[in-house]
Design a protein around this motif. Sequence first.
Motif, PDB file in Angstrom:
ATOM      1  N   ALA A  63       0.847  -1.177   0.000  1.00 21.78           N
ATOM      2  CA  ALA A  63       0.000   0.000   0.000  1.00 21.78           C
ATOM      3  C   ALA A  63       0.891   1.238   0.000  1.00 21.78           C
ATOM      4  CB  ALA A  63      -0.894  -0.001   1.235  1.00 21.78           C
ATOM      5  N   ASP A  64       0.392   2.299  -0.608  1.00 14.43           N
ATOM      6  CA  ASP A  64       1.183   3.530  -0.703  1.00 14.43           C
ATOM      7  C   ASP A  64       1.608   4.039   0.678  1.00 14.43           C
ATOM      8  OD1 ASP A  64      -0.630   4.918  -3.557  1.00 14.43           O
ATOM      9  OD2 ASP A  64       1.037   3.499  -3.439  1.00 14.43           O
ATOM     10  N   ALA A  65       0.761   3.833   1.678  1.00 13.26           N
ATOM     11  CA  ALA A  65       1.029   4.383   3.011  1.00 13.26           C
ATOM     12  C   ALA A  65       2.264   3.777   3.661  1.00 13.26           C
ATOM     13  CB  ALA A  65      -0.192   4.164   3.910  1.00 13.26           C
ATOM     14  N   VAL A  66       2.679   2.586   3.221  1.00 10.31           N
ATOM     15  CA  VAL A  66       3.810   1.916   3.865  1.00 10.31           C
ATOM     16  C   VAL A  66       4.957   1.645   2.909  1.00 10.31           C
ATOM     17  CG1 VAL A  66       2.220   0.827   5.474  1.00 10.31           C
ATOM     18  CG2 VAL A  66       2.979  -0.445   3.461  1.00 10.31           C
ATOM     19  N   LYS A  67       4.776   1.964   1.644  1.00 11.07           N
ATOM     20  CA  LYS A  67       5.805   1.682   0.638  1.00 11.07           C
ATOM     21  C   LYS A  67       7.113   2.384   1.019  1.00 11.07           C
ATOM     22  CE  LYS A  67       3.949   1.240  -3.292  1.00 11.07           C
ATOM     23  NZ  LYS A  67       3.281   1.507  -4.598  1.00 11.07           N
ATOM     24  N   GLY A  68       8.184   1.633   0.954  1.00 11.41           N
ATOM     25  CA  GLY A  68       9.495   2.177   1.313  1.00 11.41           C
ATOM     26  C   GLY A  68       9.832   2.058   2.783  1.00 11.41           C
ATOM     27  N   ARG A  69       8.851   1.745   3.617  1.00  9.85           N
ATOM     28  CA  ARG A  69       9.088   1.601   5.060  1.00  9.85           C
ATOM     29  C   ARG A  69       8.872   0.169   5.541  1.00  9.85           C
ATOM     30  NH1 ARG A  69       5.829   4.079   8.628  1.00  9.85           N
ATOM     31  NH2 ARG A  69       4.008   4.036   7.243  1.00  9.85           N
ATOM     32  N   PHE A  70       7.918  -0.516   4.946  1.00 12.38           N
ATOM     33  CA  PHE A  70       7.597  -1.879   5.350  1.00 12.38           C
ATOM     34  C   PHE A  70       8.100  -2.860   4.300  1.00 12.38           C
ATOM     35  CE2 PHE A  70       3.579  -1.054   8.160  1.00 12.38           C
ATOM     36  CZ  PHE A  70       4.279  -0.070   8.847  1.00 12.38           C
ATOM     37  N   SER A  71       8.433  -4.053   4.760  1.00 11.69           N
ATOM     38  CA  SER A  71       8.914  -5.089   3.860  1.00 11.69           C
ATOM     39  C   SER A  71       8.304  -6.437   4.251  1.00 11.69           C
ATOM     40  CB  SER A  71      10.445  -5.176   3.919  1.00 11.69           C
ATOM     41  OG  SER A  71      10.917  -6.225   3.101  1.00 11.69           O
ATOM     42  N   ALA A  72       7.642  -7.071   3.274  1.00  7.46           N
ATOM     43  CA  ALA A  72       7.038  -8.385   3.497  1.00  7.46           C
ATOM     44  C   ALA A  72       7.938  -9.464   2.912  1.00  7.46           C
ATOM     45  CB  ALA A  72       5.657  -8.451   2.846  1.00  7.46           C
ATOM     46  N   SER A  73       8.089 -10.548   3.655  1.00 12.33           N
ATOM     47  CA  SER A  73       8.889 -11.659   3.170  1.00 12.33           C
ATOM     48  C   SER A  73       8.290 -12.964   3.690  1.00 12.33           C
ATOM     49  CB  SER A  73      10.347 -11.523   3.624  1.00 12.33           C
ATOM     50  OG  SER A  73      10.424 -11.526   5.035  1.00 12.33           O
ATOM     51  N   ARG A  74       8.783 -14.064   3.175  1.00 13.00           N
ATOM     52  CA  ARG A  74       8.274 -15.352   3.601  1.00 13.00           C
ATOM     53  C   ARG A  74       9.372 -16.391   3.567  1.00 13.00           C
ATOM     54  NH1 ARG A  74       3.480 -16.784  -0.291  1.00 13.00           N
ATOM     55  NH2 ARG A  74       4.064 -18.958   0.024  1.00 13.00           N
ATOM     56  N   ASP A  75       9.254 -17.355   4.464  1.00 14.40           N
ATOM     57  CA  ASP A  75      10.159 -18.496   4.525  1.00 14.40           C
ATOM     58  C   ASP A  75       9.305 -19.729   4.277  1.00 14.40           C
ATOM     59  OD1 ASP A  75      11.757 -20.650   5.259  1.00 14.40           O
ATOM     60  OD2 ASP A  75      12.784 -19.536   6.829  1.00 14.40           O
ATOM     61  N   ASN A  76       9.356 -20.230   3.060  1.00 14.32           N
ATOM     62  CA  ASN A  76       8.478 -21.338   2.696  1.00 14.32           C
ATOM     63  C   ASN A  76       8.771 -22.591   3.521  1.00 14.32           C
ATOM     64  OD1 ASN A  76       7.178 -19.780   0.780  1.00 14.32           O
ATOM     65  ND2 ASN A  76       8.538 -20.437  -0.876  1.00 14.32           N
ATOM     66  N   SER A  77      10.025 -22.826   3.863  1.00 18.56           N
ATOM     67  CA  SER A  77      10.356 -24.031   4.619  1.00 18.56           C
ATOM     68  C   SER A  77       9.803 -23.980   6.044  1.00 18.56           C
ATOM     69  CB  SER A  77      11.866 -24.237   4.652  1.00 18.56           C
ATOM     70  OG  SER A  77      12.490 -23.195   5.384  1.00 18.56           O
ATOM     71  N   ARG A  78       9.632 -22.786   6.562  1.00 17.53           N
ATOM     72  CA  ARG A  78       9.094 -22.620   7.918  1.00 17.53           C
ATOM     73  C   ARG A  78       7.614 -22.277   7.929  1.00 17.53           C
ATOM     74  NH1 ARG A  78      13.195 -21.957  11.779  1.00 17.53           N
ATOM     75  NH2 ARG A  78      15.279 -21.706  10.877  1.00 17.53           N
ATOM     76  N   LYS A  79       7.018 -22.136   6.748  1.00 18.12           N
ATOM     77  CA  LYS A  79       5.604 -21.764   6.636  1.00 18.12           C
ATOM     78  C   LYS A  79       5.331 -20.477   7.406  1.00 18.12           C
ATOM     79  CE  LYS A  79       4.447 -25.707   8.318  1.00 18.12           C
ATOM     80  NZ  LYS A  79       3.667 -26.812   8.896  1.00 18.12           N
ATOM     81  N   THR A  80       6.235 -19.555   7.284  1.00 15.61           N
ATOM     82  CA  THR A  80       6.163 -18.327   8.065  1.00 15.61           C
ATOM     83  C   THR A  80       6.335 -17.116   7.158  1.00 15.61           C
ATOM     84  OG1 THR A  80       7.054 -19.456  10.009  1.00 15.61           O
ATOM     85  CG2 THR A  80       7.198 -17.055   9.980  1.00 15.61           C
ATOM     86  N   VAL A  81       5.583 -16.085   7.448  1.00 17.18           N
ATOM     87  CA  VAL A  81       5.739 -14.816   6.747  1.00 17.18           C
ATOM     88  C   VAL A  81       6.091 -13.741   7.760  1.00 17.18           C
ATOM     89  CG1 VAL A  81       4.166 -15.485   4.901  1.00 17.18           C
ATOM     90  CG2 VAL A  81       3.270 -14.279   6.892  1.00 17.18           C
ATOM     91  N   TYR A  82       6.752 -12.706   7.270  1.00 18.74           N
ATOM     92  CA  TYR A  82       7.232 -11.646   8.134  1.00 18.74           C
ATOM     93  C   TYR A  82       6.831 -10.292   7.566  1.00 18.74           C
ATOM     94  CZ  TYR A  82      10.295 -15.515   9.490  1.00 18.74           C
ATOM     95  OH  TYR A  82      10.783 -16.735   9.899  1.00 18.74           O
ATOM     96  N   LEU A  83       6.631  -9.358   8.477  1.00 19.11           N
ATOM     97  CA  LEU A  83       6.423  -7.976   8.085  1.00 19.11           C
ATOM     98  C   LEU A  83       7.404  -7.137   8.896  1.00 19.11           C
ATOM     99  CD1 LEU A  83       4.715  -5.999   6.377  1.00 19.11           C
ATOM    100  CD2 LEU A  83       3.287  -5.675   8.409  1.00 19.11           C
ATOM    101  N   GLN A  84       8.425  -6.643   8.215  1.00 18.71           N
ATOM    102  CA  GLN A  84       9.400  -5.769   8.844  1.00 18.71           C
ATOM    103  C   GLN A  84       8.911  -4.341   8.683  1.00 18.71           C
ATOM    104  OE1 GLN A  84      12.327  -6.440  10.573  1.00 18.71           O
ATOM    105  NE2 GLN A  84      12.355  -4.235  10.965  1.00 18.71           N
TER     106      GLN A  84
END
Length: 121
Positions: A63-84
Amino acid sequence: QVQLVESGGGSVQPGGSLRVSCRASRMITSTFWQYITSWYRKRPGLEREFIARATSSGSTDYADAVKGRFSASRDNSRKTVYLQMNALQPEDTAVYYCNFNHSTIQSYSYWGQGIQVTVSS
């Protein structure tokens, strides 16, 4: 039944950083790549809104409100997603939710329990 368990979050001063995680339990690891994983948030007095999305191919959308500040990632082997979340501001105060949607089966849609993030001096 798949369950999504969120962790992290908490309180931070403006300009600070936090990371929230969301792990899928009772999901076959080999099927995790079939899910599109997203983050939403609900701020006080407002509707729940889309924040970020990450696919198994590595593509992301924000979303524009968080672009450049937030980062989404995922670890498929751990079935986990992250929001930095970096450079947090008071307007980022909200309950944050993860969402997993199967890429082809619409009924396979799951939500995390939500986790509070508070940005305040």
